[in-house]
Design an enzyme around this catalytic site. Sequence first.
Site, short mmCIF file in Angstrom:
data_model
loop_
_atom_site.label_atom_id
_atom_site.label_comp_id
_atom_site.label_asym_id
_atom_site.label_seq_id
_atom_site.Cartn_x
_atom_site.Cartn_y
_atom_site.Cartn_z
N PRO A 147 -1.26 1.88 19.30
CA PRO A 147 -0.20 0.50 18.27
C PRO A 147 -0.59 0.76 17.57
O PRO A 147 -1.53 0.19 16.68
CB PRO A 147 0.19 -0.61 19.39
CG PRO A 147 -1.40 -0.78 20.02
CD PRO A 147 -2.03 0.75 20.59
N SER A 148 0.03 1.04 16.33
CA SER A 148 -0.29 1.01 14.87
C SER A 148 -0.38 -0.45 14.73
O SER A 148 0.32 -1.62 15.46
CB SER A 148 0.56 0.88 13.97
OG SER A 148 0.61 0.43 12.67
N ALA B 113 -10.63 8.34 7.62
CA ALA B 113 -10.16 9.74 7.68
C ALA B 113 -8.95 9.49 6.22
O ALA B 113 -8.76 10.49 5.60
CB ALA B 113 -9.50 10.11 9.08
N SER C 151 0.87 -0.98 -0.05
CA SER C 151 -0.01 -0.28 -0.10
C SER C 151 1.09 0.89 0.00
O SER C 151 1.61 1.54 -1.09
CB SER C 151 -0.68 -0.41 0.96
OG SER C 151 -1.45 1.19 1.04
#
Length: 544
Positions: free
Chosen positions: A520-521, A393, A86
Amino acid sequence: MHIYYSDLAAFNSICTVSIFVEMDFDAVAKYSVLHAKPSGLTLQYGTAGFRTKAENLDHVMYRMGLLAVLRSKQTKSTIGVMVTASHNPEEDNGVKLVDPLGEMLAPSWEEYATCLTNAEEQEIQTILSDVCQKEAVSLHQDAFIVIGRDTRPSSKKLSQAVIDGVSVLGGQYHDYGLVTTPQLHYMVCCWNTQEHYEKATVEAYYQKLAKAFVELTKQAFSPGDSHRSLKVDCANGIGALKLQEMECHLPRELLIQMYNNGTKGKLNHLCGADFVKVHQKPPQGIEVKPNERCCSFDGDADRIVYFYNDAAGHFHLLDGDKIATLISTFLKELLSKVGQTLTMAVVQTAYANGSSTRYLEETMKVPVHCVKTGVKHLHQKAQEFDIGVYFEANGHGTVLFSKAAVEKIRHLAKEEKDNQKREAAKMLENTIDLINQTVGDAISDLLVIEAILALKGFTVHHWDAMYTDLPNRQLKIKVADRRVIDTADAERRVVAPPGLQEKIDGLVKKYKLSRAFVRPSGTEDVVRVYAEADTQENADTLAH
Ligand code: NG1
Ligand code: ZN
């Protein structure tokens, strides 16, 4: 449609007649050695599959090929494997499995994926057998896998490793080669629902979208009108190739100018949707004249954000929240014209700007739901309504229409006696056909947005003026172990480590209209910080 068998598949059918009855562990083991795991490497199937440096992914790809075959046999359906990272830098790559209706892989299988990826070579056999047993996988069942990849230099070789994994377990496959992530999701859905969808080809995808766009915008474009021009930053990725193919099918009234098409710059480098959203400035490689409508795709074209510079040279971002607002307003207006009481809701995450939530709830009277980050959570929630609009978003999103809603709308578009109501129903019908319901799709979203703007006679400024974003800041921070942070309430509150939430609350109190959270990602080894407040300075200070 051709089905390809690799050399390996041919090899298997000669050497192991019993392949469809039991797994050929010798072959699995032999090829596992060729796709060896770097020692000491542990990876996790996160919000968007596996992602890391491309050089560490060969074994993951091979093993995901194996797992895809088991998933296909278990679901008796076509399964997708997409090779992409991505919006990550070009050196990274990744892989995710796509479930039968084009949706993200089921959570229990994410665990198998993690387990299989981290296994030592001698453990692979046991894990495969365990999965078969737990999930009652019938080895007699045929398996069919569709594969796609983005334009990263590493993607071709990695997708070959997937093919090795598929073939060694006797799976059949079709390699779509270079496609956007949402195109691959769409293809998976086509294969499994042939009665509802067009043919599973990229060409059929363009034709379906173009037809819906032309029908939907019929009243918007009149002969002699000046062109509606749009500048598109393609992030130097697959979006450039595919938008170019799409463009041939579109009416000339929509003038698309492409930038960052991959001929000069590096993928996602100083450009693309993620760069524009996070840095809140235009990408490099595109000249933005005042009030010109521009948009950015991300590297695999499943995200889109719009932007423009006003006459004073100020940058304005129209992100996923603005897109959700535009689309849901349009749909709500059509629904009231049709006179139907279908349920509609917007699904957001904690990253949605507070202004957007307030506008939707208070002005538009559209219910809003907040869920955890990650498309699968939004998708799942959106399925609860007749019409579920979901957008992160960052620009990833789509609209889901329930089966009942689609049937009702199609019926009204044909049978309704009242002209006005019938026309509105037809517009809804074309909107359904224009949207890729499997997953967020930059090309499809672009067409939906352009159609709505043209129909409403909106400039980018009109659209932007629907509400004003609260100033916000996103940061990422490297910590020793991001997993020490645990959250609740759709990630809006920290529950571990103790004391952290109280500290955040204490800081938030110091600013007006403020909100902040950390989590956390799921795709990078970082902790993400988000803050919004009355001024940019306050949002920045709070975030820092
Ligand atoms: P993580 O890394 O878990 O924050 C990011 C995005 C998600 C989603 C995934 C998959 C943000 C803050 N997070 O997830 O929304 O798009 O990547 O690509 O944008
Ligand atoms: Zn993406």
